[in-house]
Design a protein around this motif. Structure first.
Motif, PDB file in Angstrom:
ATOM      1  N   PHE A  66       0.826  -1.202   0.000  1.00  0.00           N
ATOM      2  CA  PHE A  66       0.000   0.000   0.000  1.00  0.00           C
ATOM      3  C   PHE A  66       0.866   1.261   0.000  1.00  0.00           C
ATOM      4  CE2 PHE A  66      -2.493   3.178   2.459  1.00  0.00           C
ATOM      5  CZ  PHE A  66      -3.534   3.349   1.563  1.00  0.00           C
ATOM      6  N   LYS A  67       1.885   1.294   0.880  1.00  0.00           N
ATOM      7  CA  LYS A  67       2.731   2.482   1.010  1.00  0.00           C
ATOM      8  C   LYS A  67       4.113   2.063   1.490  1.00  0.00           C
ATOM      9  CE  LYS A  67       3.106   6.821   3.549  1.00  0.00           C
ATOM     10  NZ  LYS A  67       2.559   7.631   4.621  1.00  0.00           N
ATOM     11  N   ALA A  96      10.522  -2.661  11.273  1.00  0.00           N
ATOM     12  CA  ALA A  96      11.911  -3.088  11.428  1.00  0.00           C
ATOM     13  C   ALA A  96      12.003  -4.058  12.598  1.00  0.00           C
ATOM     14  CB  ALA A  96      12.805  -1.881  11.665  1.00  0.00           C
ATOM     15  N   PRO A  97      12.593  -5.248  12.382  1.00  0.00           N
ATOM     16  CA  PRO A  97      12.707  -6.213  13.472  1.00  0.00           C
ATOM     17  C   PRO A  97      13.788  -5.838  14.483  1.00  0.00           C
ATOM     18  CG  PRO A  97      13.707  -7.089  11.473  1.00  0.00           C
ATOM     19  CD  PRO A  97      13.055  -5.784  11.110  1.00  0.00           C
ATOM     20  N   LYS A  98      14.770  -5.022  14.070  1.00  0.00           N
ATOM     21  CA  LYS A  98      15.877  -4.596  14.930  1.00  0.00           C
ATOM     22  C   LYS A  98      16.270  -3.181  14.552  1.00  0.00           C
ATOM     23  CE  LYS A  98      18.204  -9.092  15.004  1.00  0.00           C
ATOM     24  NZ  LYS A  98      19.485  -9.762  14.841  1.00  0.00           N
ATOM     25  N   ASP A  99      17.091  -2.554  15.380  1.00  0.00           N
ATOM     26  CA  ASP A  99      17.686  -1.282  15.003  1.00  0.00           C
ATOM     27  C   ASP A  99      18.615  -1.541  13.821  1.00  0.00           C
ATOM     28  OD1 ASP A  99      16.428  -0.356  17.257  1.00  0.00           O
ATOM     29  OD2 ASP A  99      18.267   0.157  18.343  1.00  0.00           O
ATOM     30  N   GLY A 100      18.604  -0.650  12.833  1.00  0.00           N
ATOM     31  CA  GLY A 100      19.491  -0.837  11.700  1.00  0.00           C
ATOM     32  C   GLY A 100      19.261   0.164  10.599  1.00  0.00           C
ATOM     33  N   VAL A 101      19.913  -0.096   9.463  1.00  0.00           N
ATOM     34  CA  VAL A 101      19.844   0.772   8.295  1.00  0.00           C
ATOM     35  C   VAL A 101      19.257  -0.030   7.140  1.00  0.00           C
ATOM     36  CG1 VAL A 101      21.209   2.143   6.670  1.00  0.00           C
ATOM     37  CG2 VAL A 101      21.852   2.080   9.084  1.00  0.00           C
ATOM     38  N   ILE A 102      18.305   0.552   6.429  1.00  0.00           N
ATOM     39  CA  ILE A 102      17.706  -0.117   5.268  1.00  0.00           C
ATOM     40  C   ILE A 102      18.780  -0.267   4.192  1.00  0.00           C
ATOM     41  CG2 ILE A 102      16.003   0.078   3.407  1.00  0.00           C
ATOM     42  CD1 ILE A 102      14.661  -0.506   6.013  1.00  0.00           C
ATOM     43  N   ALA A 103      19.007  -1.503   3.741  1.00  0.00           N
ATOM     44  CA  ALA A 103      19.963  -1.766   2.661  1.00  0.00           C
ATOM     45  C   ALA A 103      19.245  -1.762   1.317  1.00  0.00           C
ATOM     46  CB  ALA A 103      20.676  -3.098   2.889  1.00  0.00           C
ATOM     47  N   THR A 104      18.108  -2.483   1.246  1.00  0.00           N
ATOM     48  CA  THR A 104      17.347  -2.541  -0.001  1.00  0.00           C
ATOM     49  C   THR A 104      15.855  -2.554   0.290  1.00  0.00           C
ATOM     50  OG1 THR A 104      17.287  -4.966  -0.081  1.00  0.00           O
ATOM     51  CG2 THR A 104      19.127  -3.897  -1.197  1.00  0.00           C
ATOM     52  N   ILE A 105      15.099  -1.998  -0.628  1.00  0.00           N
ATOM     53  CA  ILE A 105      13.648  -2.152  -0.665  1.00  0.00           C
ATOM     54  C   ILE A 105      13.399  -2.998  -1.901  1.00  0.00           C
ATOM     55  CG2 ILE A 105      11.408  -1.020  -0.969  1.00  0.00           C
ATOM     56  CD1 ILE A 105      12.570  -0.419   1.769  1.00  0.00           C
ATOM     57  N   ASP A 106      12.864  -4.203  -1.727  1.00  0.00           N
ATOM     58  CA  ASP A 106      12.773  -5.187  -2.805  1.00  0.00           C
ATOM     59  C   ASP A 106      11.378  -5.314  -3.409  1.00  0.00           C
ATOM     60  OD1 ASP A 106      15.564  -6.232  -2.740  1.00  0.00           O
ATOM     61  OD2 ASP A 106      15.009  -6.621  -0.668  1.00  0.00           O
ATOM     62  N   THR A 107      10.575  -4.274  -3.295  1.00  0.00           N
ATOM     63  CA  THR A 107       9.235  -4.276  -3.876  1.00  0.00           C
ATOM     64  C   THR A 107       8.852  -2.841  -4.209  1.00  0.00           C
ATOM     65  OG1 THR A 107       6.985  -5.127  -3.605  1.00  0.00           O
ATOM     66  CG2 THR A 107       8.012  -4.121  -1.663  1.00  0.00           C
ATOM     67  N   THR A 108       7.689  -2.656  -4.807  1.00  0.00           N
ATOM     68  CA  THR A 108       7.203  -1.313  -5.130  1.00  0.00           C
ATOM     69  C   THR A 108       5.749  -1.191  -4.696  1.00  0.00           C
ATOM     70  OG1 THR A 108       6.549  -2.039  -7.344  1.00  0.00           O
ATOM     71  CG2 THR A 108       8.733  -1.039  -7.133  1.00  0.00           C
ATOM     72  N   GLU A 109       5.300   0.041  -4.525  1.00  0.00           N
ATOM     73  CA  GLU A 109       3.904   0.271  -4.151  1.00  0.00           C
ATOM     74  C   GLU A 109       2.984  -0.295  -5.232  1.00  0.00           C
ATOM     75  OE1 GLU A 109       3.174   4.387  -3.180  1.00  0.00           O
ATOM     76  OE2 GLU A 109       4.541   4.309  -1.475  1.00  0.00           O
ATOM     77  N   GLY A 110       1.901  -0.934  -4.792  1.00  0.00           N
ATOM     78  CA  GLY A 110       0.933  -1.506  -5.713  1.00  0.00           C
ATOM     79  C   GLY A 110       1.197  -2.957  -6.072  1.00  0.00           C
ATOM     80  N   THR A 111       2.340  -3.492  -5.671  1.00  0.00           N
ATOM     81  CA  THR A 111       2.704  -4.872  -5.987  1.00  0.00           C
ATOM     82  C   THR A 111       1.991  -5.850  -5.057  1.00  0.00           C
ATOM     83  OG1 THR A 111       4.890  -4.156  -6.711  1.00  0.00           O
ATOM     84  CG2 THR A 111       4.649  -6.487  -6.167  1.00  0.00           C
ATOM     85  N   MET A 112       1.489  -6.947  -5.610  1.00  0.00           N
ATOM     86  CA  MET A 112       0.915  -8.021  -4.801  1.00  0.00           C
ATOM     87  C   MET A 112       2.065  -8.892  -4.307  1.00  0.00           C
ATOM     88  SD  MET A 112      -2.312  -7.463  -4.735  1.00  0.00           S
ATOM     89  CE  MET A 112      -2.863  -8.964  -3.964  1.00  0.00           C
TER      90      MET A 112
END
Length: 125
Positions: A66-67, A96-112
């Motif tokens: 969704f977002k 986020a499951p732990k404190d950290g830095v986002i390395a990759t976002i592997d999807t896009t908005e609107g994707t099933m």
């Protein structure tokens, strides 16, 4: 003969399966047969890109992205929202499951997405 082959990933482990469509052939066996080996599948289809982080963030349930609230390089605390999925018409945060830095976002908005599908990766801070 209507037999289809699929690779299914469960909790990060890929399995090759062969499935026969019902009523496809009168002389065909009634049950689906498992693939000979599941070992080659992970090498053929890596779970994430080479820049992926060590912490995998996966979908808890099937739904639509969704977002997306975070992007690569964002520093997050455990519990911060990475994205929101629409699951059964309800907005469900992916955090986020732990404190950290986002390395990759592997999807896009609107994707099933399916349950267990990789959505993002993180590195520990």
């Amino acid at each position: 003969m209507a037999i289809k082959e699929y690779t299914i990933t469960v909790n990060g482990t890929a399995y090759d399966v062969t499935v026969e469509e019902k009523g496809a052939s009168a002389g065909a066996p009634a049950a689906a047969t498992p693939a000979a080996s599941a070992a080659p599948a992970p090498a053929a289809k890596p779970a994430a890109s080479s820049g992926a982080g060590s912490i995998k963030v996966t979908a808890g349930a099937a739904g639509k992205v969704f977002k997306i609230s975070a992007s690569a390089g964002n520093e997050l605390k455990a519990g911060d929202t990475i994205m929101v999925l629409e699951v059964m018409k309800m907005e469900t945060p992916v955090v986020a499951p732990k404190d950290g830095v986002i390395a990759t976002i592997d999807t896009t908005e609107g994707t099933m997405v399916e349950a267990g599908e990789l959505l993002a990766t993180m590195n520990e801070a």
